[in-house]
Design a protein around this motif. Sequence first.
Motif, mmCIF file in Angstrom:
data_model
loop_
_atom_site.group_PDB
_atom_site.id
_atom_site.type_symbol
_atom_site.label_atom_id
_atom_site.label_comp_id
_atom_site.label_asym_id
_atom_site.label_seq_id
_atom_site.Cartn_x
_atom_site.Cartn_y
_atom_site.Cartn_z
ATOM 1 N N MET A 1 0.848 -1.194 0.000
ATOM 2 C CA MET A 1 0.000 0.000 0.000
ATOM 3 C C MET A 1 0.884 1.246 0.000
ATOM 4 S SD MET A 1 -3.084 1.027 2.632
ATOM 5 C CE MET A 1 -2.029 1.499 3.994
ATOM 6 N N ALA A 2 0.409 2.289 -0.649
ATOM 7 C CA ALA A 2 1.117 3.572 -0.678
ATOM 8 C C ALA A 2 0.103 4.680 -0.440
ATOM 9 C CB ALA A 2 1.819 3.760 -2.014
ATOM 10 N N PHE A 3 0.607 5.858 -0.167
ATOM 11 C CA PHE A 3 -0.271 7.015 -0.012
ATOM 12 C C PHE A 3 -0.377 7.752 -1.344
ATOM 13 C CE2 PHE A 3 0.125 5.891 4.299
ATOM 14 C CZ PHE A 3 -0.921 6.502 4.983
ATOM 15 N N VAL A 4 -1.471 8.510 -1.517
ATOM 16 C CA VAL A 4 -1.783 9.178 -2.779
ATOM 17 C C VAL A 4 -2.159 10.626 -2.499
ATOM 18 C CG1 VAL A 4 -3.393 9.247 -4.733
ATOM 19 C CG2 VAL A 4 -2.579 7.044 -3.875
ATOM 20 N N ILE A 5 -1.671 11.548 -3.314
ATOM 21 C CA ILE A 5 -2.053 12.959 -3.224
ATOM 22 C C ILE A 5 -3.173 13.226 -4.226
ATOM 23 C CG2 ILE A 5 -1.255 15.343 -3.510
ATOM 24 C CD1 ILE A 5 1.502 14.427 -2.614
ATOM 25 N N THR A 6 -4.203 13.937 -3.799
ATOM 26 C CA THR A 6 -5.401 14.106 -4.621
ATOM 27 C C THR A 6 -5.727 15.579 -4.883
ATOM 28 O OG1 THR A 6 -6.850 14.053 -2.687
ATOM 29 C CG2 THR A 6 -6.330 11.928 -3.727
ATOM 30 N N VAL A 23 11.565 9.234 3.466
ATOM 31 C CA VAL A 23 12.262 8.580 2.348
ATOM 32 C C VAL A 23 12.292 9.450 1.092
ATOM 33 C CG1 VAL A 23 11.848 6.240 3.177
ATOM 34 C CG2 VAL A 23 10.135 7.344 1.717
ATOM 35 N N ASP A 24 11.856 10.699 1.202
ATOM 36 C CA ASP A 24 11.925 11.644 0.079
ATOM 37 C C ASP A 24 11.249 11.087 -1.170
ATOM 38 O OD1 ASP A 24 12.606 14.021 -1.188
ATOM 39 O OD2 ASP A 24 14.530 13.237 -1.919
ATOM 40 N N CYS A 25 9.998 10.664 -1.014
ATOM 41 C CA CYS A 25 9.285 10.067 -2.156
ATOM 42 C C CYS A 25 8.193 10.972 -2.707
ATOM 43 C CB CYS A 25 8.705 8.709 -1.769
ATOM 44 S SG CYS A 25 7.299 8.771 -0.626
ATOM 45 N N ILE A 26 8.169 12.245 -2.292
ATOM 46 C CA ILE A 26 7.151 13.187 -2.764
ATOM 47 C C ILE A 26 7.843 14.270 -3.585
ATOM 48 C CG2 ILE A 26 5.276 14.748 -2.111
ATOM 49 C CD1 ILE A 26 5.146 13.271 0.578
ATOM 50 N N HIS A 27 7.387 14.455 -4.835
ATOM 51 C CA HIS A 27 8.082 15.370 -5.730
ATOM 52 C C HIS A 27 7.101 16.186 -6.581
ATOM 53 C CE1 HIS A 27 10.786 11.876 -5.033
ATOM 54 N NE2 HIS A 27 11.713 12.808 -4.925
ATOM 55 N N PHE A 28 7.610 17.247 -7.148
ATOM 56 C CA PHE A 28 6.930 18.022 -8.191
ATOM 57 C C PHE A 28 7.961 18.951 -8.800
ATOM 58 C CE2 PHE A 28 7.159 21.335 -5.179
ATOM 59 C CZ PHE A 28 6.668 22.527 -5.695
ATOM 60 N N ASP A 45 4.667 3.674 3.375
ATOM 61 C CA ASP A 45 3.390 3.592 4.078
ATOM 62 C C ASP A 45 3.516 3.977 5.552
ATOM 63 O OD1 ASP A 45 0.661 3.100 4.347
ATOM 64 O OD2 ASP A 45 0.965 1.001 4.877
ATOM 65 N N CYS A 46 4.357 4.972 5.831
ATOM 66 C CA CYS A 46 4.531 5.386 7.236
ATOM 67 C C CYS A 46 3.397 6.290 7.696
ATOM 68 C CB CYS A 46 5.880 6.069 7.425
ATOM 69 S SG CYS A 46 6.000 7.691 6.624
ATOM 70 N N GLY A 47 2.751 6.998 6.751
ATOM 71 C CA GLY A 47 1.625 7.853 7.088
ATOM 72 C C GLY A 47 1.992 9.215 7.630
ATOM 73 N N ALA A 48 3.282 9.567 7.649
ATOM 74 C CA ALA A 48 3.688 10.853 8.209
ATOM 75 C C ALA A 48 3.131 12.027 7.413
ATOM 76 C CB ALA A 48 5.210 10.937 8.267
ATOM 77 N N CYS A 49 2.944 11.851 6.111
ATOM 78 C CA CYS A 49 2.511 12.947 5.249
ATOM 79 C C CYS A 49 1.053 13.328 5.453
ATOM 80 C CB CYS A 49 2.743 12.582 3.782
ATOM 81 S SG CYS A 49 1.903 11.052 3.263
ATOM 82 N N GLN A 50 0.214 12.361 5.797
ATOM 83 C CA GLN A 50 -1.229 12.619 5.825
ATOM 84 C C GLN A 50 -1.631 13.694 6.832
ATOM 85 O OE1 GLN A 50 -3.792 9.225 6.704
ATOM 86 N NE2 GLN A 50 -5.343 10.013 5.310
ATOM 87 N N PRO A 51 -1.226 13.601 8.111
ATOM 88 C CA PRO A 51 -1.618 14.669 9.042
ATOM 89 C C PRO A 51 -0.909 15.987 8.782
ATOM 90 C CG PRO A 51 -0.159 13.105 10.123
ATOM 91 C CD PRO A 51 -0.506 12.512 8.792
ATOM 92 N N ALA A 52 0.201 15.961 8.041
ATOM 93 C CA ALA A 52 0.939 17.202 7.764
ATOM 94 C C ALA A 52 0.265 18.039 6.687
ATOM 95 C CB ALA A 52 2.375 16.874 7.341
ATOM 96 N N CYS A 53 -0.569 17.420 5.865
ATOM 97 C CA CYS A 53 -1.200 18.141 4.749
ATOM 98 C C CYS A 53 -2.265 19.107 5.265
ATOM 99 C CB CYS A 53 -1.830 17.154 3.769
ATOM 100 S SG CYS A 53 -2.675 17.953 2.384
ATOM 101 N N PRO A 54 -2.170 20.406 4.967
ATOM 102 C CA PRO A 54 -3.128 21.385 5.504
ATOM 103 C C PRO A 54 -4.479 21.366 4.813
ATOM 104 C CG PRO A 54 -1.584 22.493 4.065
ATOM 105 C CD PRO A 54 -1.108 21.064 4.181
ATOM 106 N N VAL A 55 -4.595 20.649 3.677
ATOM 107 C CA VAL A 55 -5.857 20.639 2.937
ATOM 108 C C VAL A 55 -6.445 19.237 2.804
ATOM 109 C CG1 VAL A 55 -5.388 22.755 1.670
ATOM 110 C CG2 VAL A 55 -4.598 20.586 0.727
#
Length: 230
Positions: A1-6, A23-28, A45-55
């Motif tokens: 499983m992975a996380f997804v930005i929407t 792990v520096d897996c988020i880019h643009f 799949d650590c989930g650290a990014c999800q609560p950090a997202c302000p939107v």
Amino acid sequence: MAFVITQPCIDTTDQSCVEVCPVDCIHFEEGSDRMLYINPAECIDCGACQPACPVSAIFPDTEVPAPMAPFVEINSSWYEDANGARQKVAALLGGGSAPAAAPAAAAAPAAAAAEAAPAAEASSAAAPAEAAPAAAAAEPEPAVAAAPVFVPPTPHAGKADFRKAFAGFHYPISRDAVWRGSRDKGGLDREVARVLAQLPLKRYRSEDELMSAVRWVYVQNGVPEDAAPV
């Protein structure tokens, strides 16, 4: 499983998720991309990014709301064909088919409204404020429906919170300018930021029209219209 930005990340591109990713897996690519992307091959799949997202734009790939399902493939495809992923995002916003949950008006391209806005600014600026709600109802809504996940059954933000967010705005104003201008104001309820990130991509002619769009976001997120705080 992975996380997804929407979709809520589009034209927000807040990088709080990048700062916490171990792990520096988020880019643009700044200047080319309108959103960030998570590499499913590198996500742990650590989930650290999800609560950090302000939107509230990030979900586990198995929990992405149905209207946001295309973003699962868009995230992974960016790492193979970045231009192709950008085209898919543009198609969802401007020319794709509207999901069943969205109003019929959502099929109209949001981009067309943005192109028409400059020519209409002079006349719309002189229109009476009381006419704004009716005008807002006729505007096209976004082709990608808002995710029905972040607004609680009883919203805790109120009209005063949104009026504070809109204080000092000059109209007409774009959705992006609304987001940037409100984000610069301190002390706002976090729910306000999440709602504004899901406003239709268009230009707003008055505060009344903005409030009508805020009400639309609440309804799209499953809040009964008579329970919406605006």
